[in-house]
Design a protein around this motif. Structure first.
Motif, short mmCIF file in Angstrom:
data_model
loop_
_atom_site.label_atom_id
_atom_site.label_comp_id
_atom_site.label_asym_id
_atom_site.label_seq_id
_atom_site.Cartn_x
_atom_site.Cartn_y
_atom_site.Cartn_z
N TYR A 1 9.47 72.93 -13.96
CA TYR A 1 8.53 71.84 -13.69
C TYR A 1 7.18 72.24 -14.28
O TYR A 1 6.74 73.38 -14.14
CB TYR A 1 8.41 71.59 -12.18
N THR A 2 6.52 71.28 -14.94
CA THR A 2 5.32 71.62 -15.70
C THR A 2 4.13 71.85 -14.76
O THR A 2 4.15 71.48 -13.60
CB THR A 2 4.97 70.50 -16.69
N LYS A 3 3.09 72.44 -15.38
CA LYS A 3 1.93 72.88 -14.62
C LYS A 3 1.05 71.72 -14.15
O LYS A 3 0.74 71.60 -12.98
CB LYS A 3 1.13 73.81 -15.52
N LYS A 4 0.66 70.85 -15.09
CA LYS A 4 -0.29 69.80 -14.73
C LYS A 4 0.39 68.65 -13.97
O LYS A 4 -0.10 68.21 -12.96
CB LYS A 4 -0.90 69.20 -16.01
N GLU A 5 1.48 68.16 -14.55
CA GLU A 5 2.07 66.93 -14.03
C GLU A 5 3.27 67.17 -13.12
O GLU A 5 3.82 66.22 -12.57
CB GLU A 5 2.51 66.03 -15.20
N PRO B 1 9.79 67.49 -14.69
CA PRO B 1 10.95 68.32 -15.04
C PRO B 1 11.14 68.44 -16.55
O PRO B 1 10.85 67.51 -17.29
CB PRO B 1 12.11 67.56 -14.42
N ARG B 2 11.62 69.58 -16.97
CA ARG B 2 11.96 69.81 -18.38
C ARG B 2 13.27 70.57 -18.46
O ARG B 2 13.62 71.33 -17.54
CB ARG B 2 10.88 70.63 -19.10
N ASP C 1 10.60 74.38 -24.45
CA ASP C 1 10.68 73.54 -23.26
C ASP C 1 11.64 74.10 -22.21
O ASP C 1 11.50 73.83 -21.03
CB ASP C 1 11.13 72.13 -23.65
N VAL D 1 3.97 78.51 -14.28
CA VAL D 1 4.27 79.76 -15.00
C VAL D 1 4.90 80.80 -14.09
O VAL D 1 4.90 81.99 -14.42
CB VAL D 1 3.01 80.34 -15.68
N HIS E 1 2.58 77.43 -7.44
CA HIS E 1 1.75 77.63 -8.62
C HIS E 1 1.55 76.35 -9.42
O HIS E 1 0.85 76.32 -10.40
CB HIS E 1 2.31 78.73 -9.52
#
Lengths: 107, 375, 533, 108
Positions: free
Chosen positions: A50-54, A57-58, A69, A99, A105
């Motif tokens: 899962y990304t940092k800002k938003e 899912p990737r 990715d 991360v 996080h």
């Protein structure tokens, strides 16, 4: 997603021995030396991180180590490109949040 | 096209952009000419982002301290761009008694000028930054130092100056300066001739060739330095770091990535192909330097390394000065690789010299004509 | 520092060809490739290649890869895998990540053959897991033996989109639709035709407007686009899919050359930022060459020739090869390369609207828009004839430099002539033996054997078949038309699979005589019509 | 003077578009709107856009988004793709651990 048992052109895929590894604590089997992402795919895992800002899912995108990715936390190390990292017995693979392997996080 | 302005600034780095901004705030018309295609393409966007007082030449201290007190804390708000200024101190690390001697000398020199800087031992170092190797036996500690993002700071000054009406033209290297009736007036590029009442040359090492046209020479050399950056990592620490022997320096950015610079010792002799190409040795050497102090970062992945030139002045501090013998000429260059932290203060004060003649901070130490033979 | 006469970066078709050519001239050559397996894209290409014998036509990509590797080994080329070249510096120095070290190497010459990377398009949800590049799909299924998805929508009708759609079906995935924003299909008509006859609908002038799903793709919405490629509201169509495959072109991976200071240019027709090179691939830095997709996107066949050219030039540059010999080799290679760069899909014709073949025959609009030649269009092509007894029907309608069918027929039934791009025609004088070599040799799977007077009221159609499971003799099912629609009942009367066919099985099905010009694919009827095996 | 170098050239005001929240840089999660806005704030080159927004500076170093970002900037500036130079390529080509970079062989 299913493994291809027999292919009309390529025949039976050549695979090494099976090994056990964990994905978020759950034990999964895969073939030694195949990319971690392939073993996860065969086990039906779609979300790698899962990304940092938003917090989106990737998963697998380019499958050849360029797009980064599909990175996950592998044996405690974040940002490991699972599509080009060979699977080994006993690997600890975790969903990556931003991360790290900890959900908090994600900001 | 409008080719004239009250002030023409040659060089679109952080000095040029910030000076343009401070002049524009005073409603002075400015044109900035940048030789490369990009704003801030020299050291301004290639440095390690230190905003530091400790370890500096005492002659620079009044200016940098003034900037840290009066400009840096407000820049993000003022420019409308997050310059990521963080004031959480600077640790300059040592591993050997010899290192400690170097650090002690630097500390004494700065403390004598009134800077809040002191020596601390290894345990105190690790209280501030627990990730540092046990091999670190001491450090100098300056709590009012910090770091910022050179990219957004430089482009932030540019953005704001542009908003205030400053004309920026890139890809416009200056070919010649020309006097008219005893006063510097014309700036000739391959495309146009620009005219201004006052001309500030803030073009890094290239300033030397530019001012040669009016018989002014700043003794500098171009030295190729290298930096690198990691992927984003979980938050670890906020201080700016350096070492006694300058093996590496850097910080963790707000984004999570670590930005480090380092040196191989071959900097002065590095050659180039005109593209500021990295050397094959630099990144590896810097990594060894970092790991020696920071074993916890061994697995951090480097995503990008780059090189850039510093304009190393003969006495390692900049020239920020009016050139009275060439009426209309002002110079701000030779920042010697530590120009980023001092840039807002330097720009603010040179803007005052240009507009009013008198700066807030005494700048006599930075005069262009200070260089003397040693005997 | 370790030094070689030649360092090649990239063990794909051009890199290996370059290394072989240079090693033959006596150079010490090392090839670095970051992948676990050599061959670059070749090992993901399981279709038979187009071209002529000289271009290794009708050989499957992965077999070409194996041949190149064997050849490289024979001439003493060192191929180092799992080694990533991380930087290129002044003085022709490179740094390479090998195992857990960085190693420095110098080459007296360097050939960069790093290939290309996939382009992307954005749409709502394009970052969801399940949206993948077509290259990723190929990597997963053809290298690693795992299905990329169960139900897949393909975006992009260029050769990559078409070929990968077919490969997806070969490994057992369902392709629900093939979509492209362009008004006409970009790739070879024959590639489109073999996808269309399996029943995949083509949506040209359509684009993806949304990938649906929370944590991964569960569906996709496509919309028709107007002349400015903007979606037209109200034209939305939904498909349940778990995977969206994107094949919208390639960009040269020229970063190493740029990093090293080679002069670069943005060249839209070559696919993006490419090094400025001379006719044989030498960059602005003398002794540094670029070959293959890195200097302009083309087919693997041309990449191999470009590689050989660069290899010879490197050899000459270092004094291993005399100028006369170099010129002789280069003139031969130039001729080969030139012959590949002909026809409707030649680089020089990119973006041009071609409405007639070289023979002056109108191109099939239906093929360009729907992926198959309509019944009323098919008879215009010279390979489609009526004849007593068994005979080939060649549904080849575009000028492509390709001629294996001509060589495949020992009876000289098929004629292409000297010009490789000419459409094949049937020689009325010659008599077809029904051996099927032409069917198996056609890389576009566009040749069928037809026997109209097989038995009263029935005809047989023999077609190429590359799916599993193979139908049994006597098995009944339905015949599909070029458009992939059921057209009649069909019964398998013969299955042929000999080594010379190279994994292409020949199915002969019996269909009612009036369907002989329509029936082009077989679908078994039992088990819910599991046509994909 | 070419169109990219005159930073005073009128490129019109920033007007929001329906797809401004479309993610363009997958690594750093930069949107189309942020890129378009940066152009209007004076970032006329790919290098400046990267430095200002960090797009293309993440783990993949722009492998996926470089062309997409360029397309957006080109449209916003009203220039031809060939008039806008792509961003610089930098060492290393792939992310490399410090401990790996630190271990050099073959240099004497």
């Amino acid at each position: 997603m299913e493994r291809i048992r027999e292919h009309p052109i390529l025949g039976e895929p050549e695979k090494g021995k099976t090994v056990k590894f964990t994905f978020d604590g759950k034990e999964i089997e895969g073939y030694e030396g195949e990319p971690i992402a392939v073993a996860l795919k065969a086990a039906g895992v779609m979300v790698h991180r899962y990304t940092k800002k938003e917090h989106k899912p990737r998963g697998i995108f380019c499958a050849i180590g360029r797009c980064t990715d599909c990175v996950m936390v592998v044996d405690g190390k974040p940002n490991i490109r699972t599509c080009v990292t060979p699977l080994a017995e006993g690997m600890k693979v975790q969903t990556q949040y931003a991360v790290s392997a900890k959900e908090d996080h994600v900001s | 096209m409008q080719n004239t302005a009250q002030v023409i600034i040659i060089g679109g780095g952080i000095i040029g952009c910030a000076t343009a901004y401070y002049l524009a705030k005073k409603a002075i018309s400015v044109i900035v000419l940048e030789g490369s295609d990009h704003i801030g393409n020299g050291g301004s966007s290639r440095n390690g982002g230190g905003v530091r007082q400790s370890g500096r030449d005492p002659r620079e201290l009044p200016m940098v301290t003034w900037g840290i007190k009066n400009l840096w804390p407000y820049l993000t708000e003022e420019l409308g761009v997050d310059v990521e200024y963080t004031q959480k101190g600077n640790l300059r690390l040592g591993k050997t008694p010899n290192h400690l001697n170097i650090l002690q000398r630097l500390t004494d020199r700065s403390a004598a000028c009134g800077l809040d800087v002191k020596m601390i031992d290894g345990d105190e170092v690790r209280q501030i930054n627990p990730y540092l190797s046990k091999e670190v036996i001491g450090a100098s500690w300056c709590p009012t130092d910090g770091h910022a993002n050179p990219l957004t700071a430089t482009l932030g000054f540019y953005k704001k100056a542009r908003e205030l009406g400053v004309r920026f033209i890139t890809g416009e290297p200056v070919i010649e300066l020309k006097k008219v009736k005893g006063k510097l007036r014309k700036i000739i590029t391959s495309h146009y001739t620009y005219e201004g009442e006052q001309v500030l040359v803030a073009a890094g090492y290239e300033s030397r060739a530019i001012t040669a046209a009016v018989g002014i020479d700043i003794p500098m050399q171009a030295v190729k330095m290298e930096c690198l950056v990691t992927e984003a990592e979980p938050y670890m620490f906020e201080q700016m770091l350096g070492t006694a022997e300058a093996d590496f320096y850097g910080h963790q950015s707000k984004h999570g990535s670590f930005v480090f610079g380092g040196s191989t010792g071959l900097e002065t002799y590095n050659k180039d192909n005109g593209k500021q190409i990295s050397t094959s040795l630099g990144a590896s050497c810097t990594c060894r330097g970092i790991i020696g102090y920071f074993p916890a970062l061994s697995d951090a992945k480097i995503v990008r390394a780059w090189a850039g030139y510093i304009d190393e002045c003969a006495d390692k501090i900049p020239v920020i000065s009016q050139v009275e013998e060439v009426p209309g000429l002002y110079v701000a260059c030779g920042f010697t690789g530590h120009g980023f932290g001092i840039a807002p203060g330097a720009a603010y004060n040179i803007a005052e010299i240009i507009s009013e003649g008198t700066p807030t901070v005494d700048m006599r130490a930075f005069r262009y004509d200070r260089f003397q033979a040693k005997i | 520092m370790k030094r070689y006469d030649l360092i090649v970066v990239g063990a794909g078709p051009s890199g290996l060809s370059a290394a072989i050519e240079a090693a033959r001239q006596g150079l010490s050559v090392i090839v670095f490739d970051e992948n676990e397996k050599p061959g670059g894209q070749l090992f993901k290409q399981i279709h038979k290649f187009f071209g002529s014998k000289e271009h290794k036509a009708k050989i499957r990509g992965y077999q070409i890869g194996r041949e190149l590797l064997a050849e490289a080994d024979k001439v003493g080329v060192q191929v180092k895998l799992n080694t990533t070249v991380i930087g290129m510096y002044q003085d022709k120095e490179i740094t390479v990540c090998i195992e857990e070290n960085v190693r420095h190497y110098k080459g007296d010459s360097i050939i960069i053959a790093t290939g290309a990377a996939e382009n992307m398009v954005t749409f709502e949800g394009w970052t969801l897991p399940g949206v993948i590049g077509a290259g990723a799909a190929q990597t997963l299924m053809n290298l690693h033996g795992v299905k990329p998805g169960a139900k897949i929508l393909m975006l992009g009708s260029g050769n990559v989109g078409l070929v990968v759609s077919f490969q997806l079906m070969q490994c057992g995935c369902e392709v629900v639709a093939l979509v492209d924003a362009a008004p006409t299909i970009g790739g070879y008509g024959v590639h489109a035709a073999k996808v269309a006859r399996c029943g995949v609908p083509f949506y040209l002038s359509h684009t993806i407007t949304k990938a649906e799903g929370k944590d991964h793709v569960t569906g996709v919405v496509i919309s028709e686009v107007d002349n400015n490629f903007q979606p037209i509201p109200g034209t939305e169509k939904h498909f349940d899919v778990d995977t969206i495959c994107v094949a919208v072109g390639l960009s040269p991976m020229s970063q190493l050359l740029k990093m090293a200071g080679c002069k670069m240019e943005d060249h839209p027709r070559r696919g993006g930022e490419v090094p400025v090179v001379d006719a044989y691939g030498e960059t602005s830095i003398s002794g540094v060459f670029a070959a293959g997709d890195v200097s302009g996107i083309e087919e693997a066949s041309s990449a191999m020739i470009e590689g050989r050219m660069a290899g010879v030039c490197a050899a000459t540059y270092l004094g291993f090869c005399e100028k006369e010999e170099k010129e002789e080799i280069l003139s031969g290679l130039s001729k080969d390369l030139d012959s590949l760069r002909q026809g409707m899909f030649a680089p020089k014709n990119r973006g041009k609207n071609i409405d007639k073949t070289e023979e002056g025959i109108a191109v099939s609009d239906n093929l360009l828009q729907k992926g198959y030649i309509a019944d009323d269009e098919i008879e215009r092509y010279p390979g489609v004839t009526d004849k007593k007894g068994i005979h080939p029907v060649i549904e080849c309608s575009q000028n492509i430099p390709c001629n294996p069918c001509q060589d495949a027929c020992s009876r000289k039934c098929i004629k292409i002539g000297k010009k490789m791009t000419s459409l094949p025609s049937i020689n009325d004088e010659a008599e077809c033996s029904g051996c099927g070599m032409c069917v198996a040799s056609c890389s576009g799977q566009a040749i069928f054997l037809v026997k109209e007077d097989d038995e009263e009221g029935y005809a047989t159609v023999t077609l190429p078949y590359e799916f599993l499971p193979l139908p049994q003799k006597g098995e009944k099912g339905v015949a599909l038309s070029r458009s992939g629609k059921k057209c009649c009942e069909a019964e398998i009367v013969e299955i042929r699979n000999v080594p010379a066919f190279d994994h292409t099985s020949l199915l002969t099905m019996k269909v009612p005589i009036d369907m002989v010009k329509t029936a082009r694919f077989f679908q078994a009827s039992q088990k819910g019509g599991d046509r994909y095996g | 003077m070419d169109k990219v170098n005159d930073r005073f050239r009128d490129i019109g005001a920033f007007t929001p578009l329906a797809d401004d929240d479309m993610l363009i840089c997958r690594c750093e999660e930069i949107t189309k709107g942020e890129i378009r806005k940066a152009v209007h704030e004076g970032m006329y080159t790919m290098t400046e856009i990267r430095r200002y927004l960090r797009c293309g500076m993440g783990l993949c170093q722009g492998q996926t988004c470089a062309k997409l970002v360029k397309g957006i900037v080109v449209r916003e500036l009203g220039v031809l793709p060939t008039e806008l130079e792509p961003a610089t390529s930098r060492v290393p080509m792939r992310p490399v651990e410090m401990r790996v970079l630190a271990k050099e062989e073959g240099r004497c």
